[in-house]
Design a protein around this motif. Structure first.
Motif, mmCIF file in Angstrom:
data_model
loop_
_atom_site.group_PDB
_atom_site.id
_atom_site.type_symbol
_atom_site.label_atom_id
_atom_site.label_comp_id
_atom_site.label_asym_id
_atom_site.label_seq_id
_atom_site.Cartn_x
_atom_site.Cartn_y
_atom_site.Cartn_z
ATOM 1 N N GLY A 292 0.783 -1.226 0.000
ATOM 2 C CA GLY A 292 0.000 0.000 0.000
ATOM 3 C C GLY A 292 0.812 1.270 0.000
ATOM 4 N N VAL A 293 2.132 1.160 0.108
ATOM 5 C CA VAL A 293 3.023 2.326 0.105
ATOM 6 C C VAL A 293 3.608 2.499 -1.294
ATOM 7 C CG1 VAL A 293 5.125 3.350 1.049
ATOM 8 C CG2 VAL A 293 3.580 2.068 2.543
ATOM 9 N N THR A 294 3.481 3.684 -1.847
ATOM 10 C CA THR A 294 4.013 3.969 -3.185
ATOM 11 C C THR A 294 5.482 4.343 -3.080
ATOM 12 O OG1 THR A 294 1.859 4.773 -3.955
ATOM 13 C CG2 THR A 294 3.799 5.446 -5.222
ATOM 14 N N ILE A 295 6.313 3.638 -3.849
ATOM 15 C CA ILE A 295 7.757 3.923 -3.867
ATOM 16 C C ILE A 295 8.124 4.468 -5.238
ATOM 17 C CG2 ILE A 295 10.075 3.011 -3.527
ATOM 18 C CD1 ILE A 295 8.853 0.724 -1.928
ATOM 19 N N VAL A 296 8.577 5.702 -5.269
ATOM 20 C CA VAL A 296 8.932 6.374 -6.513
ATOM 21 C C VAL A 296 10.444 6.245 -6.724
ATOM 22 C CG1 VAL A 296 8.904 8.546 -7.800
ATOM 23 C CG2 VAL A 296 7.031 8.005 -6.211
ATOM 24 N N GLY A 297 10.831 5.513 -7.763
ATOM 25 C CA GLY A 297 12.254 5.322 -8.052
ATOM 26 C C GLY A 297 12.676 5.970 -9.356
ATOM 27 N N LEU A 298 11.902 6.942 -9.807
ATOM 28 C CA LEU A 298 12.194 7.592 -11.088
ATOM 29 C C LEU A 298 13.547 8.299 -11.054
ATOM 30 C CD1 LEU A 298 8.648 9.106 -11.779
ATOM 31 C CD2 LEU A 298 9.619 6.978 -12.671
ATOM 32 N N GLY A 299 14.279 8.190 -12.161
ATOM 33 C CA GLY A 299 15.600 8.797 -12.234
ATOM 34 C C GLY A 299 15.628 10.035 -13.121
ATOM 35 N N ASN A 300 16.803 10.619 -13.235
ATOM 36 C CA ASN A 300 17.010 11.825 -14.055
ATOM 37 C C ASN A 300 15.938 12.866 -13.751
ATOM 38 O OD1 ASN A 300 18.108 13.563 -15.926
ATOM 39 N ND2 ASN A 300 17.283 12.511 -17.714
ATOM 40 N N LEU A 301 15.774 13.190 -12.492
ATOM 41 C CA LEU A 301 14.705 14.090 -12.064
ATOM 42 C C LEU A 301 14.783 15.482 -12.681
ATOM 43 C CD1 LEU A 301 14.267 13.094 -8.299
ATOM 44 C CD2 LEU A 301 13.152 12.176 -10.336
ATOM 45 N N PRO A 302 15.982 16.049 -12.890
ATOM 46 C CA PRO A 302 16.020 17.372 -13.525
ATOM 47 C C PRO A 302 15.383 17.397 -14.916
ATOM 48 C CG PRO A 302 18.106 16.928 -12.462
ATOM 49 C CD PRO A 302 17.326 15.646 -12.429
#
Length: 365
Positions: A292-302
């Motif tokens: 139930g916990v969302t884990i955001v692992g997205l890269g290259n955030l800029p």
């Protein structure tokens, strides 16, 4: 993006002949005609750009095939990840290319305007909060309405470097209640000046490197940190981790049992997911849900704010070039007596010249 029309104009004013690859600025809204108006020329011949350039300004590290195209004596400036890209560095050395790594810009007062890691970390820190807010099924600020009062969301930021401080500031501006922790007690005042609460954890001897990075913790210290953070994480709506150790795998700070203690619907944003992750269960470049916990692992955030990211990175590159530009000879001068260049030049004249990288390689890493 390494060059904007604005920095292209500045390079032309220095006396440089600027050639831009066709379509370079399309992703950030800059047309080829804007570069031409700035005094640059446009080329669709990518191979010629590599074989003829005296100075190559790039964002990403080159491929081995691209290195093979470069001429001896060419100056190549980009991110290089030299600790983890030994084969690439050896290829640049063998080709006689002078390679400059933007990750290795020394953290000094005078080099701040060239420090791409810091400029991009600011944007990454901002984006961690935006992503956390987007995935959280509630708002961040307190809101008083005729229908009742909504309490402010609780945000916990782990790591108060450049990215962490920007995340703290952004979350506070959005009205969240923010707590933060860093292994360097010296940053507590900075955290508090932004209106956040600094979590005090006695880890014994910690500190920071001469360049301002947090020193790596021992296994025992990491265990102590995890235990002390467990209760705060359980109460948080958004947890943001920004702990990275340059050239090494980042520490795991949020474990499976911590995730299990969080309320379903909570969000964890792992800024280090691409390089190994601070969070158990995070997946590089993906958003996943665990219990139930969302884990955001997205890269290259800029890249999510690419216009601003390009403006800042292009400015960093221009400032580096301008600082070592010979206006009479219209050339970039490599000077090992310079106070900045020796720290970020990795290869020159067929040798690995950077003392840190050379020692790392010789140590069999």
């Amino acid at each position: 993006m390494p060059v904007t029309p604005e920095t292209a104009k500045k390079l032309v004013r220095l006396g440089a002949e600027v050639v831009i690859e066709t379509g370079l600025g399309e992703g950030t809204g800059y047309s080829d005609s804007e570069y031409q108006e700035a005094g640059a020329s446009i080329s669709a011949d990518r191979e010629a750009l590599f074989t003829q350039a005296d100075v190559l300004l790039r964002l990403r590290k080159p491929s081995l095939e691209e290195v093979a195209l470069m001429r001896e004596g060419c100056i190549h400036v980009s991110y290089l990840d030299p600790f983890n890209e030994r084969e690439l560095i050896e290829a640049l050395r063998a080709k006689g290319v002078t390679s400059i790594s933007m990750e290795m810009i020394p953290r000094t007062t005078r080099s701040q305007k060239m420090d791409a890691l810091s400029s991009q970390a600011n944007l990454a820190g901002y984006m961690t909060v935006m992503l956390g807010a987007m995935h959280l099924p509630r708002i961040l600020p307190m809101m008083m309405t005729p229908a009742g009062t909504l309490k402010p969301a609780k945000v916990f930021v782990i790591g108060a470097g450049v990215a962490g401080l920007q995340a703290i500031a952004t979350a506070k501006r959005l009205g969240a209640r923010v707590t933060a922790f860093d292994t360097r007690a010296v940053v507590a005042e900075q955290v508090q000046s932004l209106g956040a609460t600094f979590l005090e954890i006695d880890l014994g001897e910690t500190g920071q490197t001469k360049d301002g990075y947090a020193k790596a913790l021992t296994d025992e210290q990491i265990a102590m940190q995890r235990e002390a953070q467990k209760a705060v994480i359980a109460e948080s709506d958004i947890v943001i981790t920004t702990a990275q150790v340059f050239g090494r795998k980042p520490p795991v700070l949020v474990t499976q049992d911590m995730l299990e203690g969080m309320t379903p619907g909570s969000v964890v944003v792992d800024m280090a997911a691409e390089t190994g992750g601070n969070v158990e269960g995070s997946v590089p470049n993906e958003v996943v849900t665990v219990n139930g916990v969302t884990i955001v692992g997205l890269g290259n955030l800029p890249n999510y704010v690419c216009k601003d990211a390009s403006q800042m990175y292009a400015s960093n590159l221009f400032n580096l070039v301008e600082d070592s530009w010979d206006k009479e000879g219209n050339s970039f001068v490599i000077d090992f007596e310079h106070d900045i260049l020796p720290g970020c030049i990795i290869t020159h004249g067929g040798e690995v010249t950077n003392a840190t990288i050379k020692q790392f390689y010789e140590g069999g890493q």
